[in-house]
Scaffold this motif. Structure first.
Motif, PDB file in Angstrom:
ATOM      1  N   VAL A  53       9.341  -1.402  -8.125  1.00 47.51           N
ATOM      2  CA  VAL A  53       9.661  -0.008  -8.079  1.00 47.51           C
ATOM      3  C   VAL A  53       9.985   1.251  -7.145  1.00 47.51           C
ATOM      4  CG1 VAL A  53       7.392   1.252  -7.321  1.00 47.51           C
ATOM      5  CG2 VAL A  53       7.147  -1.181  -8.138  1.00 47.51           C
ATOM      6  N   VAL A  54      10.695   1.527  -7.775  1.00 47.32           N
ATOM      7  CA  VAL A  54      11.561   2.592  -6.413  1.00 47.32           C
ATOM      8  C   VAL A  54      10.842   3.757  -6.453  1.00 47.32           C
ATOM      9  CG1 VAL A  54      13.371   3.748  -6.801  1.00 47.32           C
ATOM     10  CG2 VAL A  54      13.500   2.061  -8.451  1.00 47.32           C
ATOM     11  N   CYS A  55      10.827   4.167  -4.686  1.00 48.55           N
ATOM     12  CA  CYS A  55      10.053   5.139  -4.039  1.00 48.55           C
ATOM     13  C   CYS A  55      10.349   5.744  -3.027  1.00 48.55           C
ATOM     14  CB  CYS A  55       8.551   4.214  -4.221  1.00 48.55           C
ATOM     15  SG  CYS A  55       8.533   3.518  -2.840  1.00 48.55           S
ATOM     16  N   PRO A  56      10.106   7.187  -2.932  1.00 46.35           N
ATOM     17  CA  PRO A  56      10.970   7.586  -1.586  1.00 46.35           C
ATOM     18  C   PRO A  56       9.966   6.586  -0.350  1.00 46.35           C
ATOM     19  CG  PRO A  56       9.518   9.221  -2.555  1.00 46.35           C
ATOM     20  CD  PRO A  56       8.860   7.917  -3.273  1.00 46.35           C
ATOM     21  N   VAL A  57      10.656   6.627   0.461  1.00 48.90           N
ATOM     22  CA  VAL A  57      10.430   5.633   1.886  1.00 48.90           C
ATOM     23  C   VAL A  57       9.604   5.876   2.221  1.00 48.90           C
ATOM     24  CG1 VAL A  57      11.437   7.467   3.444  1.00 48.90           C
ATOM     25  CG2 VAL A  57      12.137   4.804   3.850  1.00 48.90           C
ATOM     26  N   SER A  58       8.393   6.983   2.062  1.00 49.33           N
ATOM     27  CA  SER A  58       7.655   6.981   3.057  1.00 49.33           C
ATOM     28  C   SER A  58       6.781   5.991   2.254  1.00 49.33           C
ATOM     29  CB  SER A  58       6.883   8.302   2.871  1.00 49.33           C
ATOM     30  OG  SER A  58       7.246   9.083   1.579  1.00 49.33           O
ATOM     31  N   LEU A  59       6.626   6.542   0.884  1.00 50.70           N
ATOM     32  CA  LEU A  59       5.595   4.765   0.446  1.00 50.70           C
ATOM     33  C   LEU A  59       5.730   3.051   0.242  1.00 50.70           C
ATOM     34  CD1 LEU A  59       5.377   7.422  -3.027  1.00 50.70           C
ATOM     35  CD2 LEU A  59       3.678   7.787  -0.789  1.00 50.70           C
ATOM     36  N   VAL A  60       6.733   3.112   0.312  1.00 44.51           N
ATOM     37  CA  VAL A  60       7.737   1.260   0.530  1.00 44.51           C
ATOM     38  C   VAL A  60       6.140   0.574   0.868  1.00 44.51           C
ATOM     39  CG1 VAL A  60       8.734   0.176   1.121  1.00 44.51           C
ATOM     40  CG2 VAL A  60       9.676   1.896   0.312  1.00 44.51           C
ATOM     41  N   SER A  61       5.878   0.844   2.122  1.00 47.32           N
ATOM     42  CA  SER A  61       4.641   0.101   2.616  1.00 47.32           C
ATOM     43  C   SER A  61       2.828   0.244   2.038  1.00 47.32           C
ATOM     44  CB  SER A  61       4.659   0.524   4.357  1.00 47.32           C
ATOM     45  OG  SER A  61       5.487   0.400   4.877  1.00 47.32           O
ATOM     46  N   GLN A  62       3.019   1.227   2.156  1.00 48.05           N
ATOM     47  CA  GLN A  62       1.939   2.048   0.395  1.00 48.05           C
ATOM     48  C   GLN A  62       1.608   1.040  -0.177  1.00 48.05           C
ATOM     49  OE1 GLN A  62       0.198   6.044   1.476  1.00 48.05           O
ATOM     50  NE2 GLN A  62      -0.075   6.006  -0.792  1.00 48.05           N
ATOM     51  N   TRP A  63       2.276   1.043  -0.984  1.00 44.70           N
ATOM     52  CA  TRP A  63       3.418   0.237  -2.375  1.00 44.70           C
ATOM     53  C   TRP A  63       2.264  -1.426  -2.043  1.00 44.70           C
ATOM     54  CZ3 TRP A  63       3.065  -0.026  -7.284  1.00 44.70           C
ATOM     55  CH2 TRP A  63       3.206   1.791  -8.161  1.00 44.70           C
ATOM     56  N   ALA A  64       3.208  -1.934  -0.867  1.00 45.29           N
ATOM     57  CA  ALA A  64       2.870  -2.940  -0.462  1.00 45.29           C
ATOM     58  C   ALA A  64       1.611  -3.047   0.310  1.00 45.29           C
ATOM     59  CB  ALA A  64       4.246  -2.632   0.964  1.00 45.29           C
ATOM     60  N   SER A  65       0.892  -2.038   0.499  1.00 46.38           N
ATOM     61  CA  SER A  65      -0.331  -2.364   1.051  1.00 46.38           C
ATOM     62  C   SER A  65      -1.386  -2.299   0.393  1.00 46.38           C
ATOM     63  CB  SER A  65      -0.616  -1.424   2.149  1.00 46.38           C
ATOM     64  OG  SER A  65      -1.821  -1.404   2.597  1.00 46.38           O
ATOM     65  N   GLU A  66      -1.373  -1.450  -1.270  1.00 48.68           N
ATOM     66  CA  GLU A  66      -2.116  -1.362  -2.405  1.00 48.68           C
ATOM     67  C   GLU A  66      -1.529  -2.934  -3.310  1.00 48.68           C
ATOM     68  OE1 GLU A  66      -4.426   1.147  -2.937  1.00 48.68           O
ATOM     69  OE2 GLU A  66      -3.796   1.484  -0.989  1.00 48.68           O
ATOM     70  N   ILE A  67      -0.752  -2.647  -2.776  1.00 46.23           N
ATOM     71  CA  ILE A  67      -0.960  -4.724  -3.279  1.00 46.23           C
ATOM     72  C   ILE A  67      -1.014  -5.732  -3.140  1.00 46.23           C
ATOM     73  CG2 ILE A  67       0.863  -6.310  -4.623  1.00 46.23           C
ATOM     74  CD1 ILE A  67       3.525  -3.853  -4.931  1.00 46.23           C
ATOM     75  N   SER A  68      -1.316  -6.259  -1.595  1.00 41.02           N
ATOM     76  CA  SER A  68      -1.431  -6.833  -0.973  1.00 41.02           C
ATOM     77  C   SER A  68      -3.449  -6.772  -0.469  1.00 41.02           C
ATOM     78  CB  SER A  68      -1.019  -6.639   0.291  1.00 41.02           C
ATOM     79  OG  SER A  68      -1.162  -6.163   0.978  1.00 41.02           O
ATOM     80  N   LYS A  69      -3.722  -5.576  -1.298  1.00 42.68           N
ATOM     81  CA  LYS A  69      -5.415  -5.279  -0.835  1.00 42.68           C
ATOM     82  C   LYS A  69      -5.944  -5.672  -2.352  1.00 42.68           C
ATOM     83  CE  LYS A  69      -5.251  -0.650   0.870  1.00 42.68           C
ATOM     84  NZ  LYS A  69      -6.244   0.214   1.070  1.00 42.68           N
ATOM     85  N   MET A  70      -4.671  -4.500  -3.527  1.00 44.33           N
ATOM     86  CA  MET A  70      -5.814  -4.811  -5.431  1.00 44.33           C
ATOM     87  C   MET A  70      -4.947  -6.459  -5.698  1.00 44.33           C
ATOM     88  SD  MET A  70      -6.049  -1.457  -6.136  1.00 44.33           S
ATOM     89  CE  MET A  70      -3.924  -0.780  -5.214  1.00 44.33           C
ATOM     90  N   ALA A  71      -4.168  -6.891  -5.307  1.00 43.02           N
ATOM     91  CA  ALA A  71      -3.068  -7.747  -6.139  1.00 43.02           C
ATOM     92  C   ALA A  71      -2.809  -9.591  -6.047  1.00 43.02           C
ATOM     93  CB  ALA A  71      -2.432  -7.363  -7.521  1.00 43.02           C
ATOM     94  N   LYS A  72      -4.069 -10.436  -5.631  1.00 46.52           N
ATOM     95  CA  LYS A  72      -4.332 -11.618  -5.280  1.00 46.52           C
ATOM     96  C   LYS A  72      -2.715 -12.266  -5.729  1.00 46.52           C
ATOM     97  CE  LYS A  72      -7.744 -13.187  -7.691  1.00 46.52           C
ATOM     98  NZ  LYS A  72      -8.926 -13.865  -7.863  1.00 46.52           N
ATOM     99  N   SER A  73      -2.712 -12.333  -7.600  1.00 46.61           N
ATOM    100  CA  SER A  73      -1.955 -12.813  -8.357  1.00 46.61           C
ATOM    101  C   SER A  73      -0.696 -11.991  -8.797  1.00 46.61           C
ATOM    102  CB  SER A  73      -2.068 -12.574  -9.821  1.00 46.61           C
ATOM    103  OG  SER A  73      -1.716 -11.030  -9.960  1.00 46.61           O
ATOM    104  N   LEU A  74      -0.269 -11.624  -7.203  1.00 42.85           N
ATOM    105  CA  LEU A  74       1.672 -10.432  -6.699  1.00 42.85           C
ATOM    106  C   LEU A  74       1.994 -10.743  -5.525  1.00 42.85           C
ATOM    107  CD1 LEU A  74       1.109  -7.477  -8.262  1.00 42.85           C
ATOM    108  CD2 LEU A  74       2.362  -9.330  -9.661  1.00 42.85           C
ATOM    109  N   THR A  75       3.010 -11.168  -5.155  1.00 44.76           N
ATOM    110  CA  THR A  75       3.289 -11.215  -3.925  1.00 44.76           C
ATOM    111  C   THR A  75       4.972  -9.829  -3.865  1.00 44.76           C
ATOM    112  OG1 THR A  75       5.309 -12.235  -4.625  1.00 44.76           O
ATOM    113  CG2 THR A  75       3.377 -13.778  -3.587  1.00 44.76           C
TER     114      THR A  75
END
Length: 627
Positions: A75-97
């Motif tokens: 996932v390539v995104c603006p720096v302000s969204l890097v942590s937001q993507w990481a947070s959304e993934i950890s909250k929603m997708a248990k099968s993804l690191t």
């Protein structure tokens, strides 16, 4: 299993009906010879959750690994969204690191990347759902890794001089690991950030190697159809991913007013590769999402007499400068100078003191300078901007007129005619009293304080003070600097979010506005925070200044008015009547019509912005009686 339920998501997470449609569409776009597309849903409709669904659903096979493809999604995104993507993934997708790949400490090893992306254990075997990896990478460093990946790049550091007893310096490692991996899937979030095909970031994103490629953007087109080219190039949609073909078949005909056939061609391609839904769309007789109401108010702000005299004196001076360009037929030749003149008028609407400041501080507020054709031209433009900002003896920083030898000898940055205006502007930045840090206020600062006081005094149904929070947006960081002391003086608790802050400090500000009940407002610069951020903790938005591109404003409003918002959202768009801002409001309607036509299949007719539109912004905004 219901189509709204995703195996691999945490319990209780269900897709909305339109997201189920998006799930099927994305799966179809990764079938056969199709390799992705553009998910262009309005902001707030859930592009992230639909993309995560595709990542979880669309797993590579063992044979794909044997063909050299990794198992990870980048996932390539603006720096302000890097942590937001990481947070959304950890909250929603248990099968993804998720691994955040950004900053100076990011790995330089392609093997380290391959451990998570190409290792055979990352591929499913016998139907098991192994954990897969999603890497989040910031957009702004993509260009630097791309440059380092080129064969001619100098990737070895020069050894430092050392004594015979000291070991020599080790070789520096190239930071180009992203370009040495064959990614299974590449997701470009806020894809409109590569709309300028000539930027290094756009070229770098297009050079990444991935089997499936996705663009996520709520605003695939903002100014002109040329911006769509970068998206098609990134997706490798033939034949329009070739600039010469796109230019001859789409761009030139639209610019010349012969748009019917060109737009038909473009719409055929977009219908195939793009899924776009608006918040107002209906599915099965119901709105796509049920959002609270959004109330938009155009709020007039009244100049005091000093501000009024200052603005119109400045406008007269700028009008004289424009007339010189018009008389010599040199408006577009002096495009950069013209945009600086426009910048000064816009600054004067906010606060007179901004006009006395170095232009470079707010250079990002000019979003429509011509795209450079090559790096040399880019350097020349950068030098020109720097010159315009500090005006080291070439041009007046205010009116862009040539400075005299006398001005240059004195080290002046203004011509004689503009010196008095500058003195008046500077006085507006000086504290009113010795024991105060407050400079004179302005029409907009007075209105901001008035609105915040009204918002802060609202009561809920039980007669208690409501938990209201407000986003204050400005394109000028210098304006945010001016607003701050007035909020402090009023005892109004706030945080700030702008591009000059480190990623860590920005995240602290976001946490404070979301979770600290004492914090009532967040000051955000347009450039840093108009896209991607989820700020549903706020239900009020104050837009301090405007630009002619309404898509940027809609992005800002959607920080609060999006999925997850539970209260009505109140938007206050500040404007000064009979100034350049009044003309900008008129021009915004043309921009909306252009975007609707290009993306919606309508016919474009006399909607392109040209010289006449630009000139209209400089026509005097006052009545004849005021002359």
């Amino acid at each position: 299993m219901s189509k709204a339920t995703v195996e691999g998501f945490r319990e209780g997470i269900r897709l909305l009906p339109h997201q189920v449609v998006g799930r099927s569409w994305m799966a179809e776009r990764e079938s056969g010879k199709k390799c992705g597309g553009i998910l262009a849903d309005d902001m707030g409709l859930g592009k992230t959750i639909q993309t995560l669904t595709r990542i979880v659903d669309g797993r590579p096979r063992k044979s794909d690994g044997e063909d050299g493809w990794g198992a990870a999604t980048l996932v390539v995104c603006p720096v302000s969204l890097v942590s937001q993507w990481a947070s959304e993934i950890s909250k929603m997708a248990k099968s993804l690191t998720v691994i955040e790949h950004h900053g100076a400490s990011r790995t330089t090893s392609k093997n380290e990347l391959r451990i998570s992306s190409s290792n055979s254990s990352s591929f499913p075997r016998s139907g098991n759902s192994e954990t897969r990896t999603c890497r989040c990478y910031q957009l702004r460093n993509c260009a630097s890794e791309h440059a380092a990946s080129k064969p001619e790049a100098k990737h070895e550091a020069k050894p430092k001089k050392t004594s015979k007893s000291m070991p020599t310096t080790t070789k520096a490692k190239k930071k180009d690991a992203l370009f040495r991996v064959k990614w299974w899937r590449i997701v470009l979030d806020e894809a409109h950030n590569i709309k300028n095909r000539n930027t290094k970031a756009a070229q770098a994103c297009c050079a990444l190697d991935g089997k499936y490629r996705w663009c996520l953007t709520g605003t695939p087109l903002q100014n002109n159809v040329e911006e769509l080219y970068s998206l098609l190039k990134f997706l490798r949609i033939k034949p329009l991913n070739d600039w010469q073909t796109f230019n001859e078949q789409i761009n030139k005909p639209v610019k010349s007013g012969r748009s019917v056939r060109a737009m038909k061609r473009l719409h055929v391609v977009l219908r195939a590769v793009m899924l776009r839904r608006r918040k107002t769309d209906v599915l099965n007789g119901k709105p796509l999402i049920e959002l609270p109401e959004r109330h938009l108010s155009i709020v007039p702000c009244t100049f005091d007499e000093d501000e009024r005299q200052f603005y119109f004196a400045l406008e007269n001076k700028i009008d004289e400068a424009m007339q010189k360009f018009v008389k010599n037929n040199e408006v577009m030749k002096n495009y950069t100078n013209v945009m600086v003149l426009l910048l000064r008028l816009r600054q004067a609407c906010n606060h007179p003191s901004l006009v006395s400041k170095d232009y470079n501080t707010d250079r990002e507020a000019i979003e429509s300078r011509p795209a450079p054709k090559d790096e040399n031209e880019d350097e020349e433009l950068t030098a020109m901007f720097r010159q315009l900002g500090v005006s080291n003896g070439k041009k007046c920083q205010l009116c862009q007129d040539e400075l005299t030898h006398e001005n240059i000898a004195k080290g002046g940055e203004r011509c004689n005619d503009c010196m008095e205006l500058t003195r008046k502007a500077h006085r507006k930045s000086m504290p009113l009293a010795k024991d105060s840090d407050l400079p004179p206020d302005s029409a907009k600062i007075r209105k901001i304080l008035e609105l915040l006081n009204e918002i802060n005094s609202r009561e809920d149904e039980d007669g208690e003070l409501a938990e209201e929070k407000t986003i204050v947006f400005s394109q000028f960081t210098t304006m945010l600097d001016l607003i701050e002391p007035f909020l402090k003086d009023a005892g109004f608790p706030f945080v700030r979010y702008d591009g000059s802050m480190s990623k860590e400090k920005r995240e602290v500000s976001l946490d404070q506005i979301k979770n600290n009940k004492q914090i009532k407002a967040i000051l955000i610069s347009f450039k840093a925070g108009s896209t991607g951020l989820n700020l549903t903790a706020c239900n009020n938005v104050i837009l301090v200044d405007m630009w002619w591109n309404p898509a940027l404003e809609d992005q800002a409003f959607d920080r609060a008015h999006r999925l997850g918002q539970t209260r009505n959202v109140n938007i206050y768009k500040l404007t000064i009547e009979k100034t350049v801002e009044e003309r900008i409001l008129t021009l915004q309607n043309s921009k909306r019509a252009l975007t609707t036509a290009a993306l919606g299949g309508d016919r474009i007719k006399n909607l392109k912005l040209g010289l006449e539109d630009l000139m209209a912004l400089f026509r005097p905004g006052r009545d004849d009686d005021d002359d």
